[in-house]
Design an enzyme around this catalytic site. Structure first.
Site, mmCIF file in Angstrom:
data_model
loop_
_atom_site.group_PDB
_atom_site.id
_atom_site.type_symbol
_atom_site.label_atom_id
_atom_site.label_comp_id
_atom_site.label_asym_id
_atom_site.label_seq_id
_atom_site.Cartn_x
_atom_site.Cartn_y
_atom_site.Cartn_z
ATOM 1 N N ASP A 148 0.856 -1.180 0.000
ATOM 2 C CA ASP A 148 0.000 0.000 0.000
ATOM 3 C C ASP A 148 0.897 1.238 0.000
ATOM 4 O O ASP A 148 2.102 1.151 0.239
ATOM 5 C CB ASP A 148 -0.869 0.044 1.265
ATOM 6 C CG ASP A 148 -1.729 -1.196 1.426
ATOM 7 O OD1 ASP A 148 -2.035 -1.842 0.410
ATOM 8 O OD2 ASP A 148 -2.097 -1.504 2.572
ATOM 9 N N ASP A 150 1.098 4.588 2.256
ATOM 10 C CA ASP A 150 0.571 5.088 3.523
ATOM 11 C C ASP A 150 0.789 6.594 3.604
ATOM 12 O O ASP A 150 1.940 7.059 3.653
ATOM 13 C CB ASP A 150 1.261 4.392 4.699
ATOM 14 C CG ASP A 150 1.013 2.895 4.686
ATOM 15 O OD1 ASP A 150 -0.157 2.502 4.841
ATOM 16 O OD2 ASP A 150 1.973 2.116 4.513
#
Length: 225
Positions: A148, A150
């Site tokens: 991901d 962040d």
């Protein structure tokens, strides 16, 4: 008596003295046995300020709760530790997204540029923690095809500007090849996951420097002022 606010905001970075790191390793043979950890600060790598956990309940205000995430290829272990304030040489925020584009996968770049455009349109500041930030800060391989990104957002306290930003960020997330994760932060480092705020939940989890607690979105927005 109420404890004073921590001098190092949660999600900020600190660099520590080499001699203090050697002393920590001497007192923590469990950590010294990990080759990457033993030389971490000696190579100029930072640590990240984390929320105090139960292990700090008997501690004192002169010790700072810190974290060190190892690269996924080395187990991805998250190392939790404390160091005295006197060990810290310097501190700073997580890096700005605009400074990390060179470290990002090519497939991410259109979405990341859209996030930067969104930040500019909403007078927001966007920084990065997690895998992309650590790869940029250390030069070690933290990113994988399943990573991901962040994000840490600082927004104006005007609620009327926050809600349209949440809607736009949700659209960018839906179109991105990776998950846009992260938090909306207060000045003290306390934050709420942006998805919880956007999802219309009755309560959201506030991660503050010394506690994690539930509150309503309205209470969180009020606390930004």
């Amino acid at each position: 008596m109420t404890r004073a606010s921590p001098p190092y905001p949660r999600q900020s970075l600190v660099w520590v003295r080499p001699d203090a790191w050697r002393a920590l390793m001497a007192s923590r043979p469990d950590l010294a046995a990990l080759p990457r950890v033993a030389t971490w600060a000696l190579q100029g790598h930072p640590l990240i300020v984390r929320r105090e956990g139960n292990e700090q309940a008997q501690g004192t205000d002169d010790r700072v709760p810190l974290g060190l995430p190892l690269p996924p290829a080395e187990g991805g272990q998250r190392i939790f530790l404390h160091m005295p304030r006197t060990a810290i040489v310097t501190q700073g925020p997580c890096p700005l997204l605009r400074d990390l584009l060179d470290a990002a996968p090519t497939a991410w770049l259109p979405s990341l540029r859209n996030v930067l455009d969104c930040a500019q349109a909403h007078a927001a500041q966007v920084r990065v923690f997690g895998s992309l930030a650590w790869q940029h800060l250390t030069g070690l391989p933290y990113l994988s095809p399943h990573s991901d990104v962040d994000l840490l957002w600082r927004l104006p306290s005007n609620v009327e500007r926050i809600r349209p930003w949440l809607d736009e960020l949700a659209m960018l997330d839906a179109a991105a090849p990776m998950r846009l994760d992260g938090e909306l932060l207060r000045a003290d480092g306390a934050g709420v996951n942006w998805r919880e705020l956007h999802g219309g939940a009755a309560t959201v989890l506030l991660k503050a420097p010394r506690e994690a607690r539930l509150l309503t979105p309205i209470e969180f927005f009020r606390s930004l002022t």
